[in-house]
Design a protein around this motif. Sequence first.
Motif, PDB file in Angstrom:
ATOM      1  N   ILE A 177       2.553  12.921   5.133  1.00 44.89           N
ATOM      2  CA  ILE A 177       1.082  13.102   4.825  1.00 44.89           C
ATOM      3  C   ILE A 177       0.385  11.761   5.571  1.00 44.89           C
ATOM      4  O   ILE A 177      -0.711  12.067   6.035  1.00 44.89           O
ATOM      5  CB  ILE A 177       0.931  12.966   3.365  1.00 44.89           C
ATOM      6  CG1 ILE A 177      -0.646  13.519   3.151  1.00 44.89           C
ATOM      7  CG2 ILE A 177       1.150  11.549   2.737  1.00 44.89           C
ATOM      8  CD1 ILE A 177      -0.638  14.019   1.798  1.00 44.89           C
ATOM      9  N   SER A 178       1.135  10.625   5.972  1.00 46.55           N
ATOM     10  CA  SER A 178       0.608   9.673   6.401  1.00 46.55           C
ATOM     11  C   SER A 178       0.461   9.795   7.875  1.00 46.55           C
ATOM     12  O   SER A 178      -0.589   9.472   8.455  1.00 46.55           O
ATOM     13  CB  SER A 178       1.260   8.278   6.222  1.00 46.55           C
ATOM     14  OG  SER A 178       0.855   7.018   7.118  1.00 46.55           O
ATOM     15  N   ILE A 231       5.757  18.506  -0.873  1.00 46.18           N
ATOM     16  CA  ILE A 231       4.493  17.760  -1.519  1.00 46.18           C
ATOM     17  C   ILE A 231       3.705  17.526  -0.396  1.00 46.18           C
ATOM     18  O   ILE A 231       2.394  17.327  -0.495  1.00 46.18           O
ATOM     19  CB  ILE A 231       5.111  16.496  -2.190  1.00 46.18           C
ATOM     20  CG1 ILE A 231       5.959  17.187  -3.520  1.00 46.18           C
ATOM     21  CG2 ILE A 231       4.121  15.655  -2.545  1.00 46.18           C
ATOM     22  CD1 ILE A 231       6.763  16.064  -4.321  1.00 46.18           C
ATOM     23  N   SER A 232       4.285  17.022   0.553  1.00 44.89           N
ATOM     24  CA  SER A 232       3.438  16.630   1.949  1.00 44.89           C
ATOM     25  C   SER A 232       2.464  17.546   2.445  1.00 44.89           C
ATOM     26  O   SER A 232       1.249  17.237   2.872  1.00 44.89           O
ATOM     27  CB  SER A 232       4.090  15.871   2.951  1.00 44.89           C
ATOM     28  OG  SER A 232       4.923  16.753   3.617  1.00 44.89           O
ATOM     29  N   GLY A 233       2.963  18.652   2.291  1.00 43.72           N
ATOM     30  CA  GLY A 233       2.229  20.002   2.750  1.00 43.72           C
ATOM     31  C   GLY A 233       1.116  20.135   1.786  1.00 43.72           C
ATOM     32  O   GLY A 233      -0.090  20.904   2.006  1.00 43.72           O
ATOM     33  N   SER A 271      -3.235   9.758  -2.327  1.00 44.57           N
ATOM     34  CA  SER A 271      -3.228   9.195  -3.897  1.00 44.57           C
ATOM     35  C   SER A 271      -2.830  10.596  -4.875  1.00 44.57           C
ATOM     36  O   SER A 271      -2.676  10.382  -5.801  1.00 44.57           O
ATOM     37  CB  SER A 271      -4.810   9.030  -3.892  1.00 44.57           C
ATOM     38  OG  SER A 271      -5.666  10.333  -3.859  1.00 44.57           O
ATOM     39  N   THR A 272      -2.669  11.679  -4.032  1.00 44.75           N
ATOM     40  CA  THR A 272      -2.188  12.728  -4.876  1.00 44.75           C
ATOM     41  C   THR A 272      -0.666  12.994  -4.880  1.00 44.75           C
ATOM     42  O   THR A 272      -0.202  13.827  -5.439  1.00 44.75           O
ATOM     43  CB  THR A 272      -2.930  14.204  -4.377  1.00 44.75           C
ATOM     44  OG1 THR A 272      -2.451  14.278  -2.841  1.00 44.75           O
ATOM     45  CG2 THR A 272      -4.181  14.198  -4.562  1.00 44.75           C
ATOM     46  N   LEU A 304       2.287  14.395  -7.917  1.00 40.83           N
ATOM     47  CA  LEU A 304       3.017  15.539  -7.604  1.00 40.83           C
ATOM     48  C   LEU A 304       4.442  15.356  -7.458  1.00 40.83           C
ATOM     49  O   LEU A 304       5.314  16.068  -7.969  1.00 40.83           O
ATOM     50  CB  LEU A 304       2.593  16.267  -6.345  1.00 40.83           C
ATOM     51  CG  LEU A 304       1.199  16.774  -6.119  1.00 40.83           C
ATOM     52  CD1 LEU A 304       0.750  17.268  -4.703  1.00 40.83           C
ATOM     53  CD2 LEU A 304       1.129  17.949  -7.039  1.00 40.83           C
ATOM     54  N   SER A 305       4.749  14.184  -6.940  1.00 43.19           N
ATOM     55  CA  SER A 305       6.240  13.689  -6.847  1.00 43.19           C
ATOM     56  C   SER A 305       6.803  13.583  -8.182  1.00 43.19           C
ATOM     57  O   SER A 305       8.013  13.859  -8.768  1.00 43.19           O
ATOM     58  CB  SER A 305       6.340  12.284  -6.118  1.00 43.19           C
ATOM     59  OG  SER A 305       5.774  12.636  -4.523  1.00 43.19           O
ATOM     60  N   ASN A 306       5.912  12.765  -9.099  1.00 44.78           N
ATOM     61  CA  ASN A 306       6.485  12.769 -10.318  1.00 44.78           C
ATOM     62  C   ASN A 306       6.780  13.867 -11.391  1.00 44.78           C
ATOM     63  O   ASN A 306       7.536  13.914 -12.168  1.00 44.78           O
ATOM     64  CB  ASN A 306       5.523  11.606 -11.151  1.00 44.78           C
ATOM     65  CG  ASN A 306       5.570  10.128 -10.752  1.00 44.78           C
ATOM     66  OD1 ASN A 306       6.705   9.744 -10.665  1.00 44.78           O
ATOM     67  ND2 ASN A 306       4.451   9.672 -10.915  1.00 44.78           N
ATOM     68  N   ILE A 307       6.192  15.010 -11.079  1.00 42.36           N
ATOM     69  CA  ILE A 307       6.175  16.232 -11.586  1.00 42.36           C
ATOM     70  C   ILE A 307       7.745  16.773 -11.317  1.00 42.36           C
ATOM     71  O   ILE A 307       8.407  17.170 -12.278  1.00 42.36           O
ATOM     72  CB  ILE A 307       5.198  17.414 -11.311  1.00 42.36           C
ATOM     73  CG1 ILE A 307       3.902  16.931 -11.877  1.00 42.36           C
ATOM     74  CG2 ILE A 307       5.722  18.433 -11.723  1.00 42.36           C
ATOM     75  CD1 ILE A 307       2.763  17.756 -11.270  1.00 42.36           C
ATOM     76  N   ILE A 308       8.065  16.351  -9.996  1.00 35.17           N
ATOM     77  CA  ILE A 308       9.335  16.866  -9.766  1.00 35.17           C
ATOM     78  C   ILE A 308      10.602  15.982 -10.174  1.00 35.17           C
ATOM     79  O   ILE A 308      11.714  16.152 -10.433  1.00 35.17           O
ATOM     80  CB  ILE A 308       9.451  17.091  -8.254  1.00 35.17           C
ATOM     81  CG1 ILE A 308       8.623  18.457  -7.666  1.00 35.17           C
ATOM     82  CG2 ILE A 308      10.982  16.912  -7.626  1.00 35.17           C
ATOM     83  CD1 ILE A 308       8.522  18.245  -6.307  1.00 35.17           C
TER      84      ILE A 308
END
Length: 370
Positions: free
Chosen positions: A198-199, A278-280, A286-287, A291-295
């Motif tokens: 994403i960066s 997640i990157s997509g 910041s999001t 999203l990563s923690n959900i997984i």
Amino acid sequence: MQYSNTRATLAIAKASFRSILRSPSAVVFSLAFPLIFILVFANIGGGGMSIDVGVAKGCDTLNPVYQALKKNAIVHLIKDQTTDEMNKNLAKGSIDAIIDLKPFVPMTPLTVNVQYSKASESKGAILKSVLNNIFYRIQSAQIEKIQSYSGMKLSNVVNLKETIVTGREYKYIDFILPGQLGFSLLSSGVFGTAFVFISLRLTLVIKRFFATPVKKYSIVLGEALARIVFSLLGALFIIMVGHFAFGFTLIHGFVTVLNMLVLAAIGLIIFMGFGFTISGIAKNESTVPPLSNIITLPQFLLSGTFFSVTAFPTWLQYISNALPLTHLNNAMRKVAFEGAGLGDVTHQLLILLIWGIVVYAVAVKTFKWE
């Protein structure tokens, strides 16, 4: 000179690897956190206590001793294994004892057969104490009837037969280290991959890549190679520290280490698929964490990373056994302690393969280049 995408891939991998080494978060999540958890849990012996007791085939489940064990909070009764499986698990310390109870006849001695293992002497001693308390309660409840009708003494109420089998000691480090290794791989695969791509997208680096003849697969492979090399070096470091500092069992030495690294690479590749997804999906950096923690968070807690899955309620075990990290951890433990080869963990590898197919199918649909 003709343009080489192979050289481009290696150049991207080299640059990405240097970037990972300079990232404090990558070092902390991949090395520092797992080592801290290993240090803490290896020294406190695992916190919560659970004694796994195999129930022999033909055991009388209506016996008052069985009913008392069933109600005991620290005793986990195992009934879904064959006799051979229980004997093997007892010898290697995966279960702590096997109990066989004969049908209970009032005012006659209880017949209790218990097999312990030297591989789990401490828990065997605790189980003896638990059984003695149960025997005492049964004796106290029936002593007046037994003495008045048959004249039997207190010591004759229970006919206890105990045997001890030899086995290799199963230390808590043998449980906790593979879990922390899985923790490191999941963190690196999900958080690392998601943040990187994403960066690259938001800073328009990927658009600059497209100004060159480099192919899309070279960008992905270059970043993936860098993360795999870094994570495998971290995994090797964790295994060596665990072995030499805490006595982590490597049953076949160097061969076991190689098998664990192969499993680590497979697990990391699958976890990177979550990161690509997640990157997509993420709108900005910041999001990514939520999203990563959900997984990652459910897998950290439910996949046998810190506590055995068998300590959970039955309904929760079904969820745990559906998670990819659970199967990676189980495969790691079988390879390290039991001496299993990659061919002996095909069930775990098949589940991981299915997860990989599903995750990358979703990643292809959601991944964005611009």
